[in-house]
Structure formats: structure tokens, C-alpha cells
Scaffold this motif. Structure first.
Motif: not given
Lengths: 508, 222
Positions: B136-137, B139, B161, B163-164, B175-176, B178, B203-204, B206-208
Motif C-alpha cells: 500500500r502507498v 498519499r 511526498s 507532489f501536487h 518520494l512516495s 510502499i 491510500n491506494t 481506500n480513502k482512509l
């Protein structure tokens, strides 16, 4: 059946059903089907597209573009789902793959689910009015049927066809009706054209009929076996099967493919990464707040039916349920949507048990009122439990990996991929960005990138041309470091534990 | 010939680095690692702009002698004071197990947790375990240190990290990564502060937002 203490509340369902006005019976089931639709239709587009849904959508897209259905036993099931989805998609204005939406496609399964609910109305003469009403209500609202009736895969249509086959087959036997025989043949063809696992159900149904004949009907009434109806059903079955698999005569290779599907099906049955323990389905069906209660009710009805050697159709249904449960549990390959196959007997046996519990007080007049109050209270509790599970699993957390129905499901995170590319393309002034996808298993990306005109898919190791955006699996990227060196990767979750990378311009 | 020279110079660099560390009275940061729960997802190894995965054990990280985990059992605050799963005190209770029951789950989207170290400290490393039972990453991970509990002043960003610039804290260039059972080690370079705030934005999967454990390694400021 007519025995003292009999589970079945009706001595002759046909007689009772005949006494009830047809419009009342169908009015009740139409209302339940409409309620089922009302539960199934909202937020159809919210849950991300599962890989299997994306593949099925792609097939519908091919059909929309004028291609015919090409049956491939290794990667695809039969054409029935696409055959139903195609006209529905056209009616909603879709002309190409990129026009399709989640809602348009999933409507196919919603319709199939509503048909299944309505079919309980046709089952009244076989199983009785009250058990069918309760079964229809359970099917309309319980989490598992609602969940998979909103999922663009073959299971809902398969369940409807199976129920149709059982009903028409029984009527053909009892009424000696050529029309019902033809209907049974058509339903059987539809089953096969949904999934090749129809063979397992044909076996289970035939074995259940034999056991029912020799065990439940032994020493009781015996009718003759109506072999006259079999050729009609077989002829219609062949006709419909050939028509569907050859896509109405346009692809005769499908027949050969179907004949040679055995090895692929056996390999799939072996697991192919989807191996689960024997008790997987039992655990799945008894899970959640309501699973235990519904399963317990169904088990009571099933056990008493088998124990009493019930000579009603419930006796036959019981053996079918046992055989299907054993077969599916023994096969290593297991996915949660296969549990929908158990739901026909589960709903009907739960309906039978509730009807029996309701009728008990009439035998014991002294406790009639309190027992009826207890029954109503239990019904209210069951309704709350079912409502909770349906809300949680279908609407609140439909793609959450902790939801046992969301199996290897596409992550919500992937929904952000296409919009991200759109934003970046706009920033870079790219009207039609070139997107290169490099992954051994790119699904469901073809669905999510369908609005882009220049998308190419490559296997890792293949030479990939220049592109504005690259999307790679995590293991593929280091083979393309020269092309990716000036780009910055952003992770996206494809499925639980599976990540992909979008390579975008690095910060200046 | 070139290879031999290269190897010799490599050994020399390592020896010099080790000598320098010991000269400053530095020791290896030793933390207890939880058992790994998944075999690492295949990650490209030689690609620019992507953090290389740790092969085996993480290289030793040196901190001044006397450095301890200042975060353990300290007061934790969060943008989500009522987590969906678990409680905030699980973030620094020492339990790094990756199984359910060991993590706290914060609501969807942008969330932060904040650890009050009780007094100013020089912080040398922050170790984070968001989740490690699958690849998982998380965000937009941002870690900041401040002496102001509201993070309105005296803020030092030690990792970003984002980036945006989704969080509005400035675009990050880190950097992101894992998540793994070894956690993410962030070099805090001795930054001084009392509060450590950690942001994430889903995270990659879900939104939690999840936290299994956060360690803040440092020494009370003189």
C-alpha cells in the motif's frame, strides 16, 4: 404430505394457490419485485468496476461496434449476459464501448434479479404462497442477492435461468405440457450460455430428482416419468444453445470451443489462485448480522424436509441444495458470487421455516397470541439485521476489502487515475494524449481509459513507442527506465495489494 | 583492475563513515520490528524518481548516543478525534503488529495526527508504520515538527511526498513509498521541537488513513 407435525403448512399447494385470485398473487410479487428494483437501482455507478465486469463491458463494446461474440472457454463465459446487455445498452443510447456507463451495464443484472423475484410468483403452485412471498422478500432485500444483482457478471442471470429451469421442468413433469418443456429447455440453454458450470447444476438437479424419486416418494404417490417431454426440452435446449454460442450463426467455431472447454474448466476448477477451504461458502453465508439467522432458518427447513422425507417439491429442492453445496464446497475454485447459487434454496427454505413457525400456534390455541407476538418480533429483528447488512455491504462499503462480497475488487483509488491524466493533459495542452499501458494484466484499465482515443497496451518486455503518459505494473517499469527517466511515478491501487504506476512529468 | 579499485574505495568510504559516526558518539538506532505479513510487491529497482525498496534489513541508521523513542505513550491528538477503528493511543503504544486490532483508522481524505513529546527535544528520526499487511502507498505523507501545538509558527517540514500540494502545505519532493513491516524511517537531522504532526490523504486501497505506530527518536533539548 398431510402428516401430523408436518413441516409443510399446505396439504396441496396447487389447490390453495388455485383458490387465490391470480391478480392478488401476481400483484403481491410485482410489488415485491418493484421494491427489489428500488433497492437495486440507486448508486449503480458508485462502486468501481471489478476486472470481470470490465471484461464483460469490453465484450459488450465489441458487440456494439458490430463484431460478433467469440466464445473462448479459457477467458470468457458464455454469451447470455452480453446478449441481454446489448439491447439494454442500445436502448439507453450507447453506440460504442466509450459510451457505456457502469449503470447501463449493471442494469442487466438488476433486471435479472427482478425477474428472479417475480419467478417466486410462478413458484407458488410448487412451494406455496407464503414461503414464496417470504423467499421473494428475502431475495429482494438480503445483502448477497442485492449486491450481486448490481454486479455486471453472469451470476444473477444464471440464478434466474436456474430458477426458471426448475419451475418449468417441474411444471412440464406435472402438467405434461410441451410449452413448459420447451421453456425448460430454453432456460437450460440460458444457464449454459451464462456459465459452463451449468453442467454441475444439471448433474445436481438430475441426481436430486433421482434421490427424491427413490427416497422421498418411496411408498407414497408415484407418477410416471414423463419421457415424452424430454425430447422437446432437449431440442429447444440444443437450438437455443447453438443460436447463442454461435451468436446467431455468425461464429460456428464456438461449438468446437464449447466441446473442447473441458480442460480449461477443469484447470479453473482446480483453483487458479482462487483456492479456498471447504467451509468458505458456509462462512460467507453465515457472516454479517443477518447471515446466521437466515442460514439457521434455511437449515431448519432443509433438515426437517429431509428428515420427514417430504414428498413435496421441497423434498426435491432439499437434495438439490445439499448436492450443490457439496459440489461447490469440494471444488477448490471459490469466489463469493458463486454463493448466489445457494440463495434460491436458502430463501425458499427460510420461507418454509417461517411459515411453519407462524402456523405452529394454531395447533396450540392457548399460546397462539404470545407466539404470534414472538414471531412478529423476530421478523422485525430480522428486518433490521438485513437492512443493516445491505446498507453496509451494498451501499456504504461496496468495494472495501473487508466486505466479503468485494472479492479482489478494484480499489476506489483507481477511480482517480483517468481524471489525473485529464488534468495533466490539460496542463500540458494535450487534446488527445498518447497513453501506453505496460502490464501483464492490465484489467480493468481498458474500462477506465475508454474515453481516450490513443491508448495502447503492451506486455512487459515488448518494445513500446513514445507516449505522453505511461502506466506500468510495478514489476514492468525497470525494463523501460530510458523512457521513464524524466517522469515521476505516482502510485495507484488497482486491487488490494496490487499497485500500478502512472508516470507523469517530474517537478521542475 | 577497475573493479578492485572500486571495491577498495567502497570499503574505505564505509570505514570512514563508520569512523565519523563513532567519532561523534553515534550509535545504531535499534527499534523492534514486527513480523512481516506479506511478500513484497514487485517494485522496479533501477528506475529514477522511485524510492528503491529495502532489500532485506534496512541499512543501519546512526543517531547520537542516548537517543530514545520520545513518542511512546505520549499524548496524541488528531484531526479525527473519533476514529472509525481503534483509538489514538494505539499510535504510540509500542504495538507494531500489522494485523487488525493494532491500527487506528482515521476518516477519509486529509487527516493528521500529532504527538506531544511533553517538552522540546532534538529529533533525529521519525519511524512510521501506517499499515503493512499488504502493499500500500499512503498519499501525501507530510511530517512536520514544531514548538507550537497549532503548527502556525516554528514549523519544520522533515518529509513531504505531497507532489501536487493537495494538503496546501507546499509541494513536496520526497518520494512516495510502499509500506512494509520495517516502517518508513525519516531522517529528522536533529530538528528541535515539541510537537510532531503527521499528515496523510488516504491510500491506494481506500480513502482512509491508518496508523499502526509512530516512533520519534530524539533527546530532550538541553
Amino acid at each position: 404430505m398431510g402428516q401430523t407435525g408436518s413441516l409443510n403448512p399446505l396439504t396441496s399447494r396447487a389447490e390453495v394457490a388455485a383458490r387465490r385470485p391470480v391478480w392478488i398473487r401476481w400483484g403481491v410479487f410485482i410489488v415485491i419485485a418493484l421494491l427489489g428494483l428500488a433497492v437495486r437501482l440507486p448508486q449503480l455507478d458508485v462502486r468501481p468496476m471489478h476486472t470481470d465486469e470490465a471484461v464483460n463491458a469490453y465484450i459488450v463494446g465489441q458487440l456494439l461496434s458490430g463484431q460478433s461474440f467469440n466464445y473462448e472457454a479459457k477467458d470468457r463465459h458464455g454469451p447470455a449476459l452480453a446478449a441481454l446487455a446489448l439491447p439494454l445498452a442500445k436502448m439507453q443510447g450507447a453506440k460504442s464501448f466509450s459510451d457505456l456507463t457502469e449503470s447501463e451495464l449493471r442494469l442487466t443484472d438488476v433486471v435479472a434479479g427482478a425477474i428472479t423475484i417475480l419467478l417466486f410468483g410462478a413458484g407458488v403452485e410448487m412451494f406455496g404462497f407464503a414461503p414464496c412471498v417470504i423467499a421473494a422478500l428475502l431475495f429482494a432485500f438480503a445483502p448477497l442477492p442485492v449486491y450481486y444483482d448490481r454486479y455486471f457478471i453472469h451470476e444473477s442471470l444464471f440464478a434466474a435461468a436456474t430458477f426458471g429451469f426448475i419451475l418449468a421442468g417441474w411444471r412440464a413433469c406435472v402438467k405434461r405440457s410441451p410449452l413448459q418443456s420447451a421453456l425448460a429447455g430454453a432456460c437450460a440453454a440460458l444457464m449454459l450460455a451464462c456459465k459452463e458450470t451449468a453442467i454441475l447444476h444439471f448433474f445436481a438437479l438430475a441426481a436430486a430428482a433421482l434421490v427424491f424419486w427413490f427416497w422421498n416418494l418411496r411408498g407414497k404417490r408415484r407418477g410416471g416419468v414423463r419421457l415424452r417431454e424430454v425430447p422437446i426440452a432437449a431440442a429447444v435446449f440444443l437450438l437455443f444453445s447453438v443460436a447463442l454460442f454461435t451468436w446467431f450463426g455468425s461464429n460456428w467455431n464456438a461449438i468446437s470451443g464449447l466441446m473442447h472447454a473441458g480442460p480449461s474448466l477443469l484447470a479453473r476448477a482446480g483453483g487458479e489462485g482462487h483456492e479456498k477451504p471447504f467451509w468458505y461458502f458456509a462462512k460467507l453465508l453465515t457472516g454479517g448480522w443477518s447471515g446466521g439467522l437466515i442460514s439457521a432458518l434455511a437449515c431448519i427447513g432443509l433438515i426437517l424436509t429431509v428428515k420427514q422425507r417430504d414428498d413435496s417439491p421441497f423434498g426435491f429442492l432439499g437434495w438439490y441444495a445439499v448436492l450443490v453445496a457439496v459440489i461447490y464446497s469440494l471444488i477448490p475454485y471459490k469466489t463469493p458470487w458463486l454463493a448466489l447459487n445457494f440463495w434460491l434454496p436458502i430463501a425458499l427454505f427460510a420461507g418454509l421455516t417461517i411459515t411453519w413457525l407462524w402456523s405452529l400456534p394454531s395447533r396450540y390455541r392457548a399460546v397462539r397470541v404470545p407466539m404470534r407476538i414472538v414471531c412478529v418480533g423476530l421478523g422485525a429483528v430480522a428486518a433490521v439485521l438485513i437492512a443493516h447488512d445491505t446498507r453496509e455491504r451494498v451501499f456504504t462499503h461496496p468495494a472495501d476489502e473487508r466486505n466479503p462480497y468485494a472479492y479482489a475488487h478494484t480499489s476506489d483509488d483507481l477511480l482517480g487515475l483517468a481524471p489525473e491524466i485529464a488534468v495533466l493533459a490539460r496542463q500540458d495542452g494535450l487534446a488527445s494524449p498518447r497513453i501506453a499501458v505496460i502490464a501483464s494484466d492490465p484489467w480493468p484499465l481498458p474500462w477506465y481509459l475508454r474515453h481516450y482515443g490513443q491508448v495502447g497496451f503492451w506486455q512487459p518486455g515488448q518494445k513500446v513507442g513514445p507516449a505522453d503518459f505511461y502506466i506500468t505494473s510495478t514489476d514492468a517499469a525497470d525494463q523501460y527506465s530510458a523512457q521513464l527517466k524524466d517522469l515521476r511515478p505516482e502510485f495507484f491501487g488497482a486491487r488490494p495489494g496490487v499497485l500500478i504506476l502512472l508516470w507523469e512529468p517530474a517537478p521542475k | 583492475m577497475m573493479n578492485t579499485l572500486s571495491k577498495k574505495s567502497g570499503v574505505l568510504v564505509v570505514l570512514l563513515a563508520a569512523s565519523a559516526a563513532f567519532a561523534q558518539d553515534k550509535v545504531v538506532l535499534k527499534t523492534q520490528l514486527p513480523p512481516p505479513l506479506f511478500v513484497g510487491t514487485p517494485v522496479p529497482l533501477n528506475v529514477p524518481n522511485l524510492e528503491p525498496p529495502i532489500k532485506g534489513k534496512r541499512p543501519d541508521f546512526y543517531v547520537p548516543a542516548g537517543t530514545i523513542n520520545l513518542a511512546k505513550n505520549k499524548k496524541v491528538a488528531s484531526s479525527d478525534s473519533n476514529p472509525d477503528t481503534g483509538t489514538l493511543d494505539m499510535i504510540n503504544d509500542g504495538d507494531k503488529d500489522g494485523n487488525e486490532g493494532s491500527w487506528v483508522e482515521l476518516g477519509p481524505g486529509k487527516q493528521w495526527v500529532q504527538i506531544d513529546l511533553a517538552k522540546d527535544a532534538n529529533i533525529y528520526a521519525v519511524l512510521i508504520w501506517h499499515f503493512h499487511s499488504q502493499a500500500r502507498v499512503y498519499r501525501d505523507v507530510v511530517v512536520q515538527v514544531s514548538d507550537d501545538a497549532t503548527f502556525k509558527s516554528g514549523v519544520t517540514t522533515i518529509f513531504n511526498s505531497d507532489f501536487h500540494n493537495e494538503l496546501g502545505l507546499g509541494a513536496g519532493k520526497d518520494l512516495s513509498y510502499i509500506e512494509t513491516y520495517q516502517g518508513k524511517l525519516i531522517d529528522a537531522k536533529g530538528v528541535k521541537g515539541r510537537y510532531v504532526r503527521l499528515y496523510s490523504n488516504g491510500n491506494t486501497a481506500n480513502k482512509l488513513n491508518h496508523y499502526i505506530e509512530v516512533e520519534v527518536w530524539g533527546k530532550p533539548a538541553a
